[in-house]
Design an enzyme around this catalytic site. Sequence first.
Site, mmCIF file in Angstrom:
data_model
loop_
_atom_site.group_PDB
_atom_site.id
_atom_site.type_symbol
_atom_site.label_atom_id
_atom_site.label_comp_id
_atom_site.label_asym_id
_atom_site.label_seq_id
_atom_site.Cartn_x
_atom_site.Cartn_y
_atom_site.Cartn_z
ATOM 1 N N HIS A 18 38.161 -5.462 -19.853
ATOM 2 C CA HIS A 18 37.060 -5.207 -18.904
ATOM 3 C C HIS A 18 37.032 -3.729 -18.512
ATOM 4 C CE1 HIS A 18 37.788 -9.602 -17.538
ATOM 5 N NE2 HIS A 18 36.630 -9.597 -18.174
ATOM 6 N N LYS A 42 33.540 -22.112 -14.053
ATOM 7 C CA LYS A 42 34.910 -22.015 -14.586
ATOM 8 C C LYS A 42 35.981 -22.227 -13.517
ATOM 9 C CE LYS A 42 33.727 -18.693 -18.212
ATOM 10 N NZ LYS A 42 33.851 -17.263 -18.572
ATOM 11 N N ARG A 91 33.624 -9.283 -28.163
ATOM 12 C CA ARG A 91 34.934 -9.235 -28.810
ATOM 13 C C ARG A 91 34.869 -9.706 -30.252
ATOM 14 N NH1 ARG A 91 37.506 -12.520 -24.015
ATOM 15 N NH2 ARG A 91 35.532 -13.500 -24.501
ATOM 16 N N SER A 129 40.619 -13.104 -19.717
ATOM 17 C CA SER A 129 41.272 -13.465 -18.457
ATOM 18 C C SER A 129 42.057 -14.759 -18.627
ATOM 19 C CB SER A 129 40.226 -13.644 -17.350
ATOM 20 O OG SER A 129 39.521 -12.450 -17.147
HETATM 21 O O1 PNS Z 1 33.043 -13.155 -17.333
HETATM 22 P P1 PNS Z 1 32.080 -14.253 -17.703
HETATM 23 O O2 PNS Z 1 32.517 -15.547 -17.056
HETATM 24 O O3 PNS Z 1 31.903 -14.380 -19.179
HETATM 25 O O4 PNS Z 1 30.671 -13.840 -17.059
HETATM 26 C C1 PNS Z 1 29.575 -14.712 -17.146
HETATM 27 C C2 PNS Z 1 28.390 -14.251 -16.271
HETATM 28 C C3 PNS Z 1 28.833 -14.008 -14.845
HETATM 29 C C4 PNS Z 1 27.822 -12.966 -16.839
HETATM 30 C C5 PNS Z 1 27.302 -15.375 -16.348
HETATM 31 O O5 PNS Z 1 27.898 -16.601 -16.092
HETATM 32 C C6 PNS Z 1 26.156 -15.172 -15.375
HETATM 33 O O6 PNS Z 1 25.404 -14.236 -15.467
HETATM 34 N N1 PNS Z 1 26.016 -16.102 -14.415
HETATM 35 C C7 PNS Z 1 24.989 -16.054 -13.394
HETATM 36 C C8 PNS Z 1 24.034 -17.240 -13.544
HETATM 37 C C9 PNS Z 1 22.894 -16.916 -14.499
HETATM 38 O O7 PNS Z 1 22.206 -15.929 -14.360
HETATM 39 N N2 PNS Z 1 22.671 -17.808 -15.481
HETATM 40 C C10 PNS Z 1 21.577 -17.667 -16.420
HETATM 41 C C11 PNS Z 1 21.910 -16.796 -17.603
HETATM 42 S S1 PNS Z 1 22.755 -17.748 -18.803
#
Ligand code: PNS
Length: 162
Positions: A18, A42, A91, A129
């Site tokens: 990150h 999660k 990745r 993570s």
């Molecule tokens: O680190 P992560 O868990 O891969 O991040 C995921 C994240 C936070 C980018 C994603 O879950 C997110 O944007 N969530 C907010 C809800 C949202 O906007 N959902 C619609 C798009 S799929």
Amino acid sequence: MNRTVICPGSFDPVTLGHIDIIGRAAAMFDRVIVAVLINSAKKPVFTVDERIRLLEKALVGLDNVEIRSFDGLLAEYARKTGADAVVRGLRAVSDFEYEFQMSLTNKKLNPELETIFLTSRAEYMFLSSSIVKQIAVLNGDITNFVPECIHDEIKNRLAGNI
Ligand code: PNS
């Protein structure tokens, strides 16, 4: 022109992968908002406050980076903050489908929002993570996976947390 990007994520906890992506985004854009998702499916191990504090410690010195939390839709959060784009690290091929879907969804919800993918550095291709949590919980060595300044905090928090 003043360009703002969002680096969104769960950051549960932040890893060197990150930090690398955020640092590269900070070199490319005027302002970077690191946005920590509050309610994740999660079920995070670290609280939002803990995740923010770890990020703050790890990102000291990057003056154009702000750390915030957000809830709800990323596309709406981007609209509210006036962000031009979202930056995500890629990745491996396995990330692609999920990221592609997320990017297209966000574009539909907020047509002005771009998604920019930065390829992960080779040494962080495997890093996540979840991997850090798995290793630390089993008392393994996470020295090469998280910033040195927050290593002990992460380790102590996760040690014996099976
Ligand atoms: O680190 P992560 O868990 O891969 O991040 C995921 C994240 C936070 C980018 C994603 O879950 C997110 O944007 N969530 C907010 C809800 C949202 O906007 N959902 C619609 C798009 S799929």
